[in-house]
Design an enzyme around this catalytic site. Structure first.
Site, PDB file in Angstrom:
ATOM      1  N   ASP A 109       0.851  -1.182   0.000  1.00  0.00           N
ATOM      2  CA  ASP A 109       0.000   0.000   0.000  1.00  0.00           C
ATOM      3  C   ASP A 109       0.890   1.236   0.000  1.00  0.00           C
ATOM      4  O   ASP A 109       1.805   1.350   0.829  1.00  0.00           O
ATOM      5  CB  ASP A 109      -0.909  -0.028   1.232  1.00  0.00           C
ATOM      6  CG  ASP A 109      -2.160   0.807   1.024  1.00  0.00           C
ATOM      7  OD1 ASP A 109      -2.301   1.419  -0.049  1.00  0.00           O
ATOM      8  OD2 ASP A 109      -2.991   0.845   1.945  1.00  0.00           O
ATOM      9  N   HIS A 116      -3.580  13.847   0.965  1.00  0.00           N
ATOM     10  CA  HIS A 116      -3.735  12.957   2.133  1.00  0.00           C
ATOM     11  C   HIS A 116      -2.574  13.119   3.103  1.00  0.00           C
ATOM     12  O   HIS A 116      -2.783  13.295   4.303  1.00  0.00           O
ATOM     13  CB  HIS A 116      -3.864  11.498   1.691  1.00  0.00           C
ATOM     14  CG  HIS A 116      -3.815  10.532   2.836  1.00  0.00           C
ATOM     15  ND1 HIS A 116      -4.770  10.516   3.833  1.00  0.00           N
ATOM     16  CD2 HIS A 116      -2.921   9.556   3.162  1.00  0.00           C
ATOM     17  CE1 HIS A 116      -4.468   9.565   4.713  1.00  0.00           C
ATOM     18  NE2 HIS A 116      -3.346   8.973   4.336  1.00  0.00           N
ATOM     19  N   GLU A 179     -10.218   4.001   4.891  1.00  0.00           N
ATOM     20  CA  GLU A 179      -9.398   4.742   3.924  1.00  0.00           C
ATOM     21  C   GLU A 179      -9.897   4.412   2.521  1.00  0.00           C
ATOM     22  O   GLU A 179      -9.995   3.242   2.139  1.00  0.00           O
ATOM     23  CB  GLU A 179      -7.907   4.394   4.063  1.00  0.00           C
ATOM     24  CG  GLU A 179      -7.299   4.926   5.362  1.00  0.00           C
ATOM     25  CD  GLU A 179      -5.766   4.916   5.369  1.00  0.00           C
ATOM     26  OE1 GLU A 179      -5.160   4.150   4.583  1.00  0.00           O
ATOM     27  OE2 GLU A 179      -5.182   5.678   6.161  1.00  0.00           O
ATOM     28  N   GLU A 181      -9.536   3.942  -1.141  1.00  0.00           N
ATOM     29  CA  GLU A 181      -8.403   3.608  -2.013  1.00  0.00           C
ATOM     30  C   GLU A 181      -8.854   2.796  -3.226  1.00  0.00           C
ATOM     31  O   GLU A 181      -9.930   2.207  -3.239  1.00  0.00           O
ATOM     32  CB  GLU A 181      -7.371   2.759  -1.244  1.00  0.00           C
ATOM     33  CG  GLU A 181      -6.933   3.374   0.085  1.00  0.00           C
ATOM     34  CD  GLU A 181      -5.708   2.700   0.696  1.00  0.00           C
ATOM     35  OE1 GLU A 181      -5.074   1.871   0.025  1.00  0.00           O
ATOM     36  OE2 GLU A 181      -5.396   3.025   1.861  1.00  0.00           O
ATOM     37  N   ASP A 213      -8.880   0.357   3.334  1.00  0.00           N
ATOM     38  CA  ASP A 213      -7.799  -0.004   4.257  1.00  0.00           C
ATOM     39  C   ASP A 213      -8.213   0.417   5.671  1.00  0.00           C
ATOM     40  O   ASP A 213      -7.723   1.403   6.214  1.00  0.00           O
ATOM     41  CB  ASP A 213      -6.530   0.736   3.799  1.00  0.00           C
ATOM     42  CG  ASP A 213      -5.306   0.371   4.613  1.00  0.00           C
ATOM     43  OD1 ASP A 213      -5.247  -0.751   5.122  1.00  0.00           O
ATOM     44  OD2 ASP A 213      -4.399   1.223   4.723  1.00  0.00           O
ATOM     45  N   ARG A 217      -6.830   4.062  14.403  1.00  0.00           N
ATOM     46  CA  ARG A 217      -5.840   5.144  14.465  1.00  0.00           C
ATOM     47  C   ARG A 217      -5.081   5.205  15.782  1.00  0.00           C
ATOM     48  O   ARG A 217      -3.921   5.640  15.798  1.00  0.00           O
ATOM     49  CB  ARG A 217      -6.521   6.489  14.212  1.00  0.00           C
ATOM     50  CG  ARG A 217      -7.171   6.627  12.853  1.00  0.00           C
ATOM     51  CD  ARG A 217      -6.167   6.500  11.725  1.00  0.00           C
ATOM     52  NE  ARG A 217      -6.803   6.721  10.428  1.00  0.00           N
ATOM     53  CZ  ARG A 217      -6.211   6.485   9.262  1.00  0.00           C
ATOM     54  NH1 ARG A 217      -4.963   5.995   9.226  1.00  0.00           N
ATOM     55  NH2 ARG A 217      -6.845   6.719   8.131  1.00  0.00           N
ATOM     56  N   GLN A 220      -2.612   2.250  15.671  1.00  0.00           N
ATOM     57  CA  GLN A 220      -1.623   2.613  14.646  1.00  0.00           C
ATOM     58  C   GLN A 220      -0.684   3.711  15.122  1.00  0.00           C
ATOM     59  O   GLN A 220       0.539   3.655  14.905  1.00  0.00           O
ATOM     60  CB  GLN A 220      -2.367   3.063  13.378  1.00  0.00           C
ATOM     61  CG  GLN A 220      -1.460   3.348  12.200  1.00  0.00           C
ATOM     62  CD  GLN A 220      -2.180   4.074  11.061  1.00  0.00           C
ATOM     63  OE1 GLN A 220      -3.406   4.169  11.032  1.00  0.00           O
ATOM     64  NE2 GLN A 220      -1.405   4.595  10.124  1.00  0.00           N
ATOM     65  N   LYS A 233      -3.780  -1.915  11.224  1.00  0.00           N
ATOM     66  CA  LYS A 233      -4.389  -2.134   9.918  1.00  0.00           C
ATOM     67  C   LYS A 233      -4.578  -3.619   9.573  1.00  0.00           C
ATOM     68  O   LYS A 233      -5.421  -3.959   8.743  1.00  0.00           O
ATOM     69  CB  LYS A 233      -3.535  -1.479   8.829  1.00  0.00           C
ATOM     70  CG  LYS A 233      -3.581   0.060   8.846  1.00  0.00           C
ATOM     71  CD  LYS A 233      -2.618   0.647   7.830  1.00  0.00           C
ATOM     72  CE  LYS A 233      -2.635   2.171   7.809  1.00  0.00           C
ATOM     73  NZ  LYS A 233      -3.730   2.748   7.018  1.00  0.00           N
TER      74      LYS A 233
END
Lengths: 394, 394
Positions: A109, A116, A179, A181, A213, A217, A220, A233
């Protein structure tokens, strides 16, 4: 029926389907509201392609040569101009199960959207910034392929360790994000040690899918330094069931943003229109109501799918059929073009208003995200949807 | 013959071999200097295990239950106590080809060694430090499984983009490094959404291999922020051909370093000896001479293999048979215990003396790294070796 306009004769995506009359998973396409199993049709194609049509994933088909795939697409288009064949072999999409289209080899990814990365730095550090290498090549991380699921699969809120206000705790994420994508699915593989030149990159791309994705947060944020995202993730990634072949996207080729810095030779593009004009949209579904939370466009990406193939292989890393090369969150400059909630809520600090009258920062249990992508002229990706279920008990 | 003492009857590792008399890859073990194909022997084992013995990877065998594997191991040990069977079915190891033992599903590499992270911070920033989450759980990144090769495979110097003295350039890495690691190979898989409790972690580990996480430090250094390593490592990773089963390592179970901070419930260990006493060694081979550059020990790791399984699955991420969970560089506190050249040379700033009279910081074309691991009492891993070949032309 939803997304009928995405699936004209100009699209003809590939997916893996099954239904009562076709209990075994096999290669299918979608035309308007109908799903058609390719092995049912009188198609002219190579033997290896014919045998690929009855497989439970698209991998064998994706590994076919571009000329074999062009022959198949031509023959498929011709067959589907015959109404009697459609009548005989078309199954209403609501009666069909759509499965994970590809046995995912590797998942990589990348960070294609300048908006972004700038918005994320603002959300986290309070002012816009960029990773030091962003303008030099598409920065990426290796994702987890085992937890990639097809649209419609429930997404369990993950448990993990995070830090807030200087104290570390373990529990369900409080910052469940999505996310927006797209991802390229690799068809033609390469050998370890070889690289793919930019001008050959499209030969290795079978088609594109929508990709969500999902990101926790808080988990992460604590793990990122210095090795990047992992548990925040790796719990789940969703993709759309339909793979839109590059051939269907050709009418929507467009220029990419001008490079702000000179790039290395292996990223020097000569194709005039190396990107695609694909409109993206994300909705947050809460209860009976949907709220559009992002409108974006693939053409805004600083780096293209071709760049991803070149960057991924420049060090000799090999491509496998079934690899996914994803764009990272595709955002834009406007406030209506934030491709994830961390951007939109400034890292969870600003509430957003939803159509049902409630407010939110991140996703609550029961919430869903529906993302779609549409090119125009009857070519789109349908949707990629997932709803959040409660975490396991700690 | 090399490493004869690693492969006594107390070891009986699993690998994938072929030779003139056995042209098809199949499951084999090694006893002293001999390789023995398991399907040749009169073994008592379950039908699924019997069929796994003729496969070209260990995946089907690794997926067998622990009780099935115990039965196989018992029966194998008994058969190899019979000299006539060894005489009849043993092939001298130098006449046998050893292949990649596993079809690698996912590759996840963690940061288990406190000495390594502290030494790396010193090499990069000039003083010892630790990532903020290091003491809370094993921090990791997802690696690239497509480029994992078996010991003996040449390693091509990668091309990439790096920054030095404020200027960005593209070319062959000037900082080719190795990393001394072990990895657990996952046998028993899990479902997406499930986690593995620490006390069940060993049930999911089939065995251990040596692993060299080749690293291009200049490419890695530029790309790391914020998404972690990718092109600096994805060009190649080497593993040993022999998988040492956990059963063979039981006599070497030992305590792990005491935790310096309280950890979350899912990482609270109750097993008294959750780690292993395994001596590690790395040699740099230049020309005809070898220089021992590191002596380390698995028991020095702050986090254990069991911790890796618990951490990897706590968010619901599923395990697949054939996943590799690696330790990261295993270093120690001493100056002779730096498990990579970046540590040993303070980030390429200090030359080291080699046995052939030359000096080096990082690896030159033609150099090799040979790593070994030995437990004692006739149980070891043999070696994991790779030599550097020149890069492609830019």
């Amino acid at each position: 029926m939803a997304y009928t306009d995405h699936f004209s004769l100009a699209n003809l995506p590939y997916g893996i389907a099954s239904c009562k009359e076709h209990p075994e998973k096999a290669v299918a396409t979608r035309l308007h509201d109908l799903v058609i199993f390719l092995a049912d049709l009188p198609l002219e194609c190579a033997e290896n392609v014919k045998s690929a049509l009855t497989k439970p994933t698209l991998n064998d088909l994706a590994a076919a040569s571009k000329s074999e795939l062009q022959q198949l697409r031509g023959s498929l288009k011709k067959a589907l101009e015959d109404d009697s064949l459609i009548k005989k072999f078309g199954y209403t999409v609501s009666n069909v199960s759509l499965h994970l289209p590809i046995s995912v080899a590797g998942f990589f990814d990348f960070s294609c959207s300048k908006d972004h990365v700038q918005n994320m730095e603002e959300a986290i550090f309070g002012k816009k910034g960029m990773p030091p290498s962003f303008l030099h090549y598409p920065v990426g991380y290796t994702g987890t392929s085992s937890s990639i699921v097809v649209s419609g699969t429930k997404v369990q809120r993950p448990l993990g360790v995070s830090m807030a206000g200087g104290s570390v705790s373990f529990g369900p994420t409080k910052a469940m994000d999505y996310e927006l994508e797209l991802a390229a699915i690799i068809g033609k593989p390469t050998n370890l040690g070889d690289s793919v030149a930019l001008e050959d990159a499209d030969d290795h791309i079978f088609g594109l899918v929508l990709l969500n994705d999902w990101s926790a947060r808080d988990i992460q944020g604590f793990e990122m330094k210095p090795l990047g995202p992992m548990n925040g993730k790796s719990f789940c990634t969703s993709i759309s069931p339909w793979v839109v072949p590059l051939e269907a996207l050709e009418p929507f080729e467009t220029v990419a943003p001008a490079k702000e810095l000179a790039v290395s030779s292996f990223l020097s593009e000569t194709k005039e229109k190396p990107s695609y004009d694909i409109q993206l949209e994300a909705e947050l579904v809460r209860g009976e109501k949907s709220t559009t939370i992002c409108k974006s466009n693939v053409s805004w990406m600083y780096w293209t799918f071709r760049d991803l193939v070149a960057q991924h292989t420049v060090n000799g890393c090999n491509l496998n059929t079934g690899d996914l090369l994803a764009t990272g969150t595709v955002s834009g400059a406007g406030d209506d073009a934030h491709g994830c909630l961390a951007e939109m809520t400034k890292g969870g600090k600003v509430q957003i208003e939803l159509a049902d009258g409630s407010q939110t920062t991140y996703l609550q249990d029961g919430d869903g995200i529906r993302m779609t992508a549409y090119c125009g002229k009857g070519v789109g990706f349908g949707d990629c949807t997932g709803f959040i279920t409660p975490s396991r008990s700690v």
